[in-house]
Scaffold this motif. Sequence first.
Motif, short mmCIF file in Angstrom:
data_model
loop_
_atom_site.label_atom_id
_atom_site.label_comp_id
_atom_site.label_asym_id
_atom_site.label_seq_id
_atom_site.Cartn_x
_atom_site.Cartn_y
_atom_site.Cartn_z
N ASP A 274 0.87 -1.19 0.00
CA ASP A 274 0.00 0.00 0.00
C ASP A 274 0.91 1.23 0.00
O ASP A 274 1.48 1.58 1.02
CB ASP A 274 -0.89 -0.04 1.25
CG ASP A 274 -1.96 1.03 1.24
OD1 ASP A 274 -2.00 1.84 0.30
OD2 ASP A 274 -2.77 1.06 2.20
N HIS A 359 -2.77 2.04 9.31
CA HIS A 359 -3.61 0.84 9.50
C HIS A 359 -2.73 -0.38 9.36
O HIS A 359 -1.66 -0.32 8.74
CB HIS A 359 -4.78 0.83 8.50
CG HIS A 359 -4.38 0.94 7.05
ND1 HIS A 359 -3.92 -0.14 6.32
CD2 HIS A 359 -4.37 1.98 6.19
CE1 HIS A 359 -3.65 0.25 5.08
NE2 HIS A 359 -3.90 1.55 4.97
N THR A 382 0.89 0.81 7.76
CA THR A 382 1.16 1.91 6.83
C THR A 382 1.42 3.16 7.66
O THR A 382 1.00 3.24 8.83
CB THR A 382 -0.03 2.20 5.91
OG1 THR A 382 -1.13 2.65 6.71
CG2 THR A 382 -0.45 0.95 5.13
N GLU A 384 0.76 7.16 6.61
CA GLU A 384 0.25 7.87 5.43
C GLU A 384 -0.42 9.21 5.72
O GLU A 384 -1.60 9.39 5.48
CB GLU A 384 -0.71 6.97 4.66
CG GLU A 384 -1.77 6.28 5.50
CD GLU A 384 -2.71 5.44 4.63
OE1 GLU A 384 -3.21 5.96 3.63
OE2 GLU A 384 -2.94 4.26 4.96
N GLU A 399 2.94 7.65 1.61
CA GLU A 399 2.63 6.45 2.38
C GLU A 399 3.66 5.36 2.16
O GLU A 399 3.94 4.98 1.02
CB GLU A 399 1.25 5.92 1.96
CG GLU A 399 0.88 4.58 2.56
CD GLU A 399 -0.51 4.10 2.17
OE1 GLU A 399 -0.96 4.42 1.05
OE2 GLU A 399 -1.14 3.41 2.98
MN LIG Z 1 -3.23 2.88 3.14
#
Ligand SMILES: [Mn+2]
Length: 430
Positions: A274, A359, A382, A384, A399
């Motif tokens: 991500d 998260h 993450t 971000e 991120e």
């Molecule tokens: Mn994310």
Amino acid sequence: MKYHQIDRDLFIKNRAKFMGQMKPKSAAIFNSNDIYPISADSTMPFAQHRDIFYLSGVDQEESILLLFPDAPYEHQREILFLKETNDHIAVWEGEKLTKERALAVSGIKTVYWLQEFEKILFELMTHSDTIYINTNEHYRATVETETREARFVKWWKEKYPAHAVAKSNPILQRIRSVKESEELDLIQQACNITEKGFRRILSFVKPNVMEYEIEAEFIHEFIRNRSKGFAYTPIIGSGNNANVLHYIENNQQCKAGDLILLDVGAEYANYSSDMTRTIPVSGKFSDRQKAVYNAVLNVKNEATKMLVPGTIWKQYHIEVGKIMTSELLGLGLIDKADVQNENPDWPAYKKYFMHGTSHHMGLDTHDYGILTEPMQANMVFTVEPGIYIPAEGFGIRLEDDVVIQETGAPFNLMRNIPIEVDEIESLMHS
Ligand SMILES: [Mn+2]
């Protein structure tokens, strides 16, 4: 499957961890996802339920995993039920797991065809008092369809009303949130594929390119590196599109002078990555864009340092908010009066940074993890932060994905993905 086979020791360990948390004389049952219909005879591509995958490595529809650590016979402790296959069926349906392949993938010795499930289940039910059922308790879950798992639970409850029921989900949330080294390697591979995509688009982006052309470059690079594709619907938002947090249309032209926010990650072997980067369409940031960019980068770097064992997710967000507040003051986006008069439930910084900072990440992009419990080593988060300024026509989010360490700063799985202004600019000009 495009990915290389995963070492089955991972799934053997995962099952041992799950079974270690079960009550005496209990069994747990896990189902595959359905293949979802579109219309006529077309379907969505199959996506395996992450829990049965985590516990078995079985990446196939219509599969059932049954765990029964106190079963009277050893061969009943771990059982897989699979859709029947043979040489003839394989001609029509393509290659499916044979019993031998299923053992090689999962380490489970007892494999039956699905048609034997009800008879075998009945026998095992007579030896068990409690059944663990798998419900979705993820904090972001909103499910409108009846999953195969939910349909099974309904059927089972009706058929076996005298059994006690227990929940698999809290056990899974805890064990899935702390990653094994094999999982960290898989997530790293997903991040490396994302890096290749990002480097590819850095030399591709120029004024007047369409957002979907950038999306196409990413997917090209992902699939040729054994990824199934995007880990989540990508956001390619130029100009003010970056200020629509869930912009996924990706259908506008990128104009000279604008920034493009790219929230894009490859999946690999069902593991996510991500990433978010924000780059200038023309290959050079303006002074103002650069100032905001470096403010976001500073918040990201400072926030990352707080991801250590013992940190509580909610407290962490309060601390990140303080750092963001000071950056926004420096940029002149808010002033001292805004901060003095702020509503504690919606602090002044939220005007420009309205979403969470971190998260859990793993088999799901928004992965399992109980947010009220302290952070632990080998959790993947993450980081971000973003600053969104519709009045100035741009939004910036950065991120990375990081692994919490026993001691010291987290390990950045995206350490090789360019993020500094100078590096981005020079790569875009080379
Ligand atoms: Mn994310």
